[in-house]
Design an enzyme around this catalytic site. Sequence first.
Site, PDB file in Angstrom:
ATOM      1  N   GLN A  88      22.609  45.627  36.243  1.00 59.44           N
ATOM      2  CA  GLN A  88      23.673  46.124  37.116  1.00 59.44           C
ATOM      3  C   GLN A  88      23.406  47.559  37.547  1.00 59.44           C
ATOM      4  O   GLN A  88      23.708  47.945  38.677  1.00 59.44           O
ATOM      5  CB  GLN A  88      25.026  46.018  36.412  1.00 59.44           C
ATOM      6  CG  GLN A  88      25.446  44.592  36.113  1.00 59.44           C
ATOM      7  CD  GLN A  88      25.365  43.684  37.323  1.00 59.44           C
ATOM      8  OE1 GLN A  88      25.927  43.977  38.373  1.00 59.44           O
ATOM      9  NE2 GLN A  88      24.651  42.571  37.184  1.00 59.44           N
ATOM     10  N   HIS A  96      73.808  30.418  60.666  1.00 59.86           N
ATOM     11  CA  HIS A  96      73.147  29.609  59.640  1.00 59.86           C
ATOM     12  C   HIS A  96      74.162  28.669  58.987  1.00 59.86           C
ATOM     13  O   HIS A  96      73.887  27.484  58.768  1.00 59.86           O
ATOM     14  CB  HIS A  96      72.537  30.505  58.543  1.00 59.86           C
ATOM     15  CG  HIS A  96      71.255  31.176  58.924  1.00 59.86           C
ATOM     16  ND1 HIS A  96      71.172  32.104  59.924  1.00 59.86           N
ATOM     17  CD2 HIS A  96      70.001  31.050  58.411  1.00 59.86           C
ATOM     18  CE1 HIS A  96      69.920  32.543  60.017  1.00 59.86           C
ATOM     19  NE2 HIS A  96      69.182  31.909  59.109  1.00 59.86           N
ATOM     20  N   GLU A 118      34.049  43.645  37.045  1.00 60.79           N
ATOM     21  CA  GLU A 118      33.493  42.655  37.971  1.00 60.79           C
ATOM     22  C   GLU A 118      32.798  41.547  37.170  1.00 60.79           C
ATOM     23  O   GLU A 118      33.035  40.359  37.387  1.00 60.79           O
ATOM     24  CB  GLU A 118      32.497  43.339  38.898  1.00 60.79           C
ATOM     25  CG  GLU A 118      31.790  42.395  39.857  1.00 60.79           C
ATOM     26  CD  GLU A 118      30.675  43.076  40.621  1.00 60.79           C
ATOM     27  OE1 GLU A 118      30.280  42.541  41.671  1.00 60.79           O
ATOM     28  OE2 GLU A 118      30.181  44.136  40.180  1.00 60.79           O
ATOM     29  N   HIS A 119      31.917  41.939  36.259  1.00 59.68           N
ATOM     30  CA  HIS A 119      31.204  41.003  35.393  1.00 59.68           C
ATOM     31  C   HIS A 119      31.552  41.316  33.941  1.00 59.68           C
ATOM     32  O   HIS A 119      31.440  42.466  33.510  1.00 59.68           O
ATOM     33  CB  HIS A 119      29.680  41.147  35.537  1.00 59.68           C
ATOM     34  CG  HIS A 119      29.182  41.028  36.932  1.00 59.68           C
ATOM     35  ND1 HIS A 119      28.850  42.127  37.711  1.00 59.68           N
ATOM     36  CD2 HIS A 119      28.950  39.937  37.706  1.00 59.68           C
ATOM     37  CE1 HIS A 119      28.423  41.712  38.886  1.00 59.68           C
ATOM     38  NE2 HIS A 119      28.485  40.398  38.918  1.00 59.68           N
ATOM     39  N   ASP A 177      24.427  35.450  39.489  1.00 59.08           N
ATOM     40  CA  ASP A 177      24.159  36.069  40.788  1.00 59.08           C
ATOM     41  C   ASP A 177      23.439  35.110  41.727  1.00 59.08           C
ATOM     42  O   ASP A 177      23.576  35.217  42.947  1.00 59.08           O
ATOM     43  CB  ASP A 177      23.308  37.323  40.605  1.00 59.08           C
ATOM     44  CG  ASP A 177      24.121  38.524  40.164  1.00 59.08           C
ATOM     45  OD1 ASP A 177      25.361  38.469  40.256  1.00 59.08           O
ATOM     46  OD2 ASP A 177      23.513  39.520  39.727  1.00 59.08           O
ATOM     47  N   HIS A 234      21.509  48.246  40.840  1.00 59.51           N
ATOM     48  CA  HIS A 234      22.135  47.972  42.129  1.00 59.51           C
ATOM     49  C   HIS A 234      22.448  49.242  42.902  1.00 59.51           C
ATOM     50  O   HIS A 234      22.262  49.307  44.122  1.00 59.51           O
ATOM     51  CB  HIS A 234      23.456  47.216  41.921  1.00 59.51           C
ATOM     52  CG  HIS A 234      23.331  45.733  41.955  1.00 59.51           C
ATOM     53  ND1 HIS A 234      22.940  45.042  43.068  1.00 59.51           N
ATOM     54  CD2 HIS A 234      23.567  44.803  40.999  1.00 59.51           C
ATOM     55  CE1 HIS A 234      22.929  43.747  42.803  1.00 59.51           C
ATOM     56  NE2 HIS A 234      23.296  43.576  41.561  1.00 59.51           N
TER      57      HIS A 234
END
Length: 433
Positions: free
Chosen positions: A262, A423, A330-331, A364, A265
């Site tokens: 990670q 109504h 996220e993960h 992934d 990235h």
Amino acid sequence: MNAPTLKYRGRLKELAPEARRRLLDRTGGSDAQVAQRTADILSRVRRDGDKALRDMAREFDRAELKSLEVPRSVCEAALASLEPKLRDALARAARNITQAHAAQKPQATEVETEPGIIVGRRPDPLGRVGVYAPGGRAVYPSSVLMGVVPAKVAGVGEVIVCSPPGPDGRPSAGVLAAAALAGADRVFALGGAGAVAAMAYGTESVPRVDRIVGPGNAYVAAAKLQVVDAVAIDAPAGPSEILVVADSSADPEAVAREMLAQAEHDPDACCVTVAVGDVFAEAVAAAVGRAAARAKRQEIVTRALSDRGAVLSVDSLEEAWPFVADFAPEHLLIATTSPLADLPKARNAGTVFVGQFASVAYGDYMTGANHVLPTAGLARAYSGLSVLDFYRWTTYQRVTRDAAARLADDVGLLADSEGLFAHADAARGWRKS
């Protein structure tokens, strides 16, 4: 000896409040300059359409666009030219994504709330969806599959892909090949906030879509947030992140590999391990240091780990789960003695990898689960991209004549209490005399 690559070390319960706040608050704050430049780009595209897109291709991508749209034959040629083993791997990924997402397709429901009163809900595929695929330094054919394949599984009427052009005026061959393999209907050589604007508002060449999905840089993320009054988007996304929860049954080297995967990235990636026991935490930190020293993307890895990398120890797994829920990664990788038993304790994660063998890299690319996921703690409320994102729901109600009569007085009473007298008249008109 402390590994010099990690920003935070020590016991989780002794982490300084400011350090804990920084780990939990990963939004990065709003960048006023990015927001304003993005707003300017959106305005240009709304005003000038295709002309603005061509001008921005020259300005930002240094590309002359003979046509904004890439012919289908070019995409098919890119697929045909792929090295056979790579093509087979992409095809395998597409098959698994198709199978996983087909199992998620929703079903229509009906319920009779009272005799003669039927309330139903029906999933309708969206008419047109736009998938953004990054270009330039970050080219991810796998993200094309993750956006296009679920949309096609859902039955979306038309799926278009936008990706930045290279010097030859076309997106990368990998993106084009993935678009052809996934079955994208149209592909446009458009990048950044301009592509988002084109898909959100439409131009002479680019059709307006109902939803935009896919990752991108800060300008793409800002643009998606600024067009939500015109089009639906997936979860706002930022830099990659991972949280590993591990005990001494895990291999420290395997944990380090996941941290590095990670970290490579993005310099702003956030990589954290919560380890049971001080001794095991030291082993993980040392393994991370060794892995960082030999990383091929060393400059990016070093910055990510030194700014937001952490190995924190806890006395027991029970101490880890509240932090997991607050961090909302996220993960999330659960590398424990009994990962399946620990899975129900894990809340607020974009996706969970159960057991140390379930590398995030597999998710992934190849397991079939979607890798377009919420970041920056937004997993507290958002889910990862799924086939459900490509439907809207139609709710309907049926009421028989007898049921209408039974509803009339109580509905009339409620409407009168709110001062909505027409109504009340509409309801009471079906009373039986």
